[in-house]
Each structure stands twice: as C-alpha cells, then as structure tokens.
Design an enzyme around this catalytic site. Sequence first.
Site, PDB file in Angstrom:
ATOM      1  N   TYR A  93       0.826  -1.213   0.000  1.00 39.05           N
ATOM      2  CA  TYR A  93       0.000   0.000   0.000  1.00 39.05           C
ATOM      3  C   TYR A  93       0.861   1.263   0.000  1.00 39.05           C
ATOM      4  O   TYR A  93       2.045   1.215   0.321  1.00 39.05           O
ATOM      5  CB  TYR A  93      -0.916   0.015   1.219  1.00 39.05           C
ATOM      6  CG  TYR A  93      -1.988  -1.040   1.158  1.00 39.05           C
ATOM      7  CD1 TYR A  93      -3.049  -0.913   0.257  1.00 39.05           C
ATOM      8  CD2 TYR A  93      -1.935  -2.157   1.966  1.00 39.05           C
ATOM      9  CE1 TYR A  93      -4.033  -1.890   0.184  1.00 39.05           C
ATOM     10  CE2 TYR A  93      -2.917  -3.141   1.908  1.00 39.05           C
ATOM     11  CZ  TYR A  93      -3.968  -3.000   1.006  1.00 39.05           C
ATOM     12  OH  TYR A  93      -4.926  -3.961   0.935  1.00 39.05           O
ATOM     13  N   GLN A  95       0.942   3.625   2.050  1.00 41.84           N
ATOM     14  CA  GLN A  95       1.519   3.900   3.373  1.00 41.84           C
ATOM     15  C   GLN A  95       2.263   2.682   3.917  1.00 41.84           C
ATOM     16  O   GLN A  95       2.284   2.431   5.125  1.00 41.84           O
ATOM     17  CB  GLN A  95       0.442   4.381   4.346  1.00 41.84           C
ATOM     18  CG  GLN A  95       0.051   5.834   4.150  1.00 41.84           C
ATOM     19  CD  GLN A  95       1.243   6.791   4.197  1.00 41.84           C
ATOM     20  OE1 GLN A  95       2.181   6.608   4.973  1.00 41.84           O
ATOM     21  NE2 GLN A  95       1.229   7.806   3.349  1.00 41.84           N
ATOM     22  N   SER A  96       2.893   1.929   3.038  1.00 41.64           N
ATOM     23  CA  SER A  96       3.590   0.719   3.460  1.00 41.64           C
ATOM     24  C   SER A  96       4.903   1.022   4.188  1.00 41.64           C
ATOM     25  O   SER A  96       5.788   1.696   3.652  1.00 41.64           O
ATOM     26  CB  SER A  96       3.901  -0.124   2.211  1.00 41.64           C
ATOM     27  OG  SER A  96       4.870  -1.108   2.515  1.00 41.64           O
ATOM     28  N   ASN A  97       5.018   0.476   5.393  1.00 36.75           N
ATOM     29  CA  ASN A  97       6.280   0.567   6.141  1.00 36.75           C
ATOM     30  C   ASN A  97       7.343  -0.320   5.514  1.00 36.75           C
ATOM     31  O   ASN A  97       8.527  -0.019   5.501  1.00 36.75           O
ATOM     32  CB  ASN A  97       6.068   0.118   7.587  1.00 36.75           C
ATOM     33  CG  ASN A  97       5.037   0.963   8.286  1.00 36.75           C
ATOM     34  OD1 ASN A  97       5.144   2.182   8.298  1.00 36.75           O
ATOM     35  ND2 ASN A  97       4.016   0.327   8.841  1.00 36.75           N
ATOM     36  N   CYS A  99       7.720  -1.103   2.337  1.00 37.58           N
ATOM     37  CA  CYS A  99       8.345  -0.480   1.163  1.00 37.58           C
ATOM     38  C   CYS A  99       9.259   0.664   1.570  1.00 37.58           C
ATOM     39  O   CYS A  99      10.328   0.847   0.981  1.00 37.58           O
ATOM     40  CB  CYS A  99       7.279   0.003   0.180  1.00 37.58           C
ATOM     41  SG  CYS A  99       6.481  -1.384  -0.660  1.00 37.58           S
TER      42      CYS A  99
END
Length: 352
Positions: A93, A95-97, A99
Amino acid sequence: MSTAVAPSAPHAAARREALAARIATVPRLRLAMLPTPLEPASRLSAALGGPEILIKRDDMTGLAFGGNKTRQLEFIFADLQARGCDTLVAGAYTQSNWCRQMTAAACKLGLGVSLVLVHGEKGPKLQGNLLLDRLMGASVDIVDIDSMEKLQPHLDAKAETLRAEGKKPYIVGPFVANTLELGAIGYVQCAIELDEQFEAQGIAPSHLYVCGANMTPAGLALGFKALGRDIRVVGITPIQWREDRATDIARIAGFAQKRLGLDVGLGTEDFDSDDGYIGPRYGVVTPGCLEALRLAASKEGLILDPVYTGKAMAGLIDHVRSGRLRGAGPVVFLHTGGLPALFAYAEDLGLE
Ligand SMILES: *Cc1c(COP(=O)(O)O)cnc(C)c1O
C-alpha cells in the site's frame, strides 16, 4: 535434578548459542541497530491497573524511522545481493512501512528502487511513508486495484521493463515464500536478543504482545520454543486475510524451521492469534486504537502508529480490562514501528 529449578544461566546461554549458530548459516547483512532497548512502561501499566508492561523498542531498529522490517531485511537483502541483483522491485500500500524500509535499505546499499504501490486507505497523499519513499528517490507507480492478489502481475511487468533496460531486478511481492522464511528468521534472532535481555534484567515475562500478520509472530514463537523459553506470543492481527492467520503463521514458521534445520516446529497451539481488533478493515482507525495511541503517548511519551501497533495495544488494553491477564507476569509489548504513517492519518486522530 529438581524440576522446580529454572534452567541455569549457562544452560540458557548454550541454547542461545546453538540457535545463533543455526542462524549464522543463513547469509545476512548488517542493517539494523541492535539490540533495541527493552524498557519498562510503568505509568502505562499503572494507568491500566494491570500487569507490568515492558516495551521492546523495535521502532528503533533504524532505516528511515525504523520498524520490524529492518531485522527481516538483513536476510532478504543478503539474498538479493547473493543473486547479483541491482534493483529492488516491491509493492504494497501507499503507506507501506515495508516499502519505506526496503527503499532505505536499497539506498544504503546503492541499489535502484521501483515501487508499485496500491492506492489503499490513504491514496496518493504525499505524507508519511509515501513522502519518504519519494524523498529517498524511489520510482513510484500507484495502481488502484481492489486486492493485493492482483499486484503480482504489475510487479512482474515492472521487472520485465527493467530487464529490457539491462537491470537485474529482485522482486519482493506480498506472497513470496522465500521472503517470508527469511523475514521470520529475523525474528528468531530477536527471540535470542529478548531471551538475553530477560536474563540480564532478571525477569520472566509470561506474554509477548505483537502486531503481527505473519513473519514477526512466526519467528518469535519459533525462536522462543527453540530456546525453551516459556512465554506466550499473542499476535494481534491488523488485517483480515482469507486464510486463518494461525495456520499461515505456523506454516511460515515451518519454512524458517526447515531453513534453519531446527528439530522443533511450531503448531497453531503454540501461540495466540487474535483478529478481534481490526475494526471495519485494515488501515482504518478504531476507537480502541485511538485510545491506545493517546494513552501510550500521554503516559509514556511513547508514540504508536494508527495501522498496526495502535490496534495491537488496543488488544492488550482490552485483554487487561477483561481480566484475561489477571495474575500474568510481566507482559512485553513489541513495538513494530510504523511511525511515519501517523502523519498521513492526522485527520483521523480527533485532534483538530
Ligand atoms: C509489517 C508490519 C507488521 C506486521 O509484520 P509481519 O512480519 O508481517 O507479521 C506489524 N507492525 C508494523 C508497524 C508493520 O509495518
């Protein structure tokens, strides 16, 4: 020979060494700042009138604001390098941590980064993790698909384009067994670190609460079992998957067990997985999450995130209040990070 005697320190140290030796057979890069602190949260414990709570600060692991992915990436990026790849292709997503921390690792190692991000709850808003991805120079494509299962073809297509340009891409998709196994091993290592800290602090916690979808609870529960450490891992899940979480977690632990050549395995009876605190869906702030964010912040100056750790703390708070932890020993709350997302959720925090 008395059974009433706790395992002696030399015995515990030997078990840790044996497990560390198994982990040392897996290629690893040093990316994390370890050990992370294990600190008491006595004002939070007092406010809840429950057991003593300690926070394992894996929000301090490093890589652009830290989080649990950093330990996992030590093994995943070692695999990437062993395969001679030069560009990371990853997705989740916006807001992916995951990534964001992968992008930071790739930057540190001088690799290219191509992200395919799914619109998700917060969309293309240039805040939090997405802002950091862009700041670090990742190439970002945002796709509006309704399920993570549809992401893989986009990642494959991106990798194909990069190959045509002469690059050697390494794909980290949401459902890659090799990634899951290596990520879990990062948390087997964390179990060793915690075991040492418990011994040094002279404590024997009865429970460890963690926001876990898969690799983190799998690695922790497997690691503690291999060490003979009697502590119950309680995973509070942030997301409703089609497959039962406990089954998936046990399977992922099985991949790690095999890779490490351990003779103990993990069954679904060895840990708890609670999906009662997700709320309407993944990434949506619940009243319990909001209370948890405020309580941790105001009592301890401890910042949680709205997607993962806030919901896990809501679960811990509810378990204390409902009496599930009556008589429990110290409880460890593993802070898995996720902090940048807080800024993307400003309008959901009820502060305006
Ligand atoms: C990814 C993530 C988790 C879940 O970790 P798993 O290894 O998938 O169990 C928990 N908390 C935060 C903050 C995360 O970013």
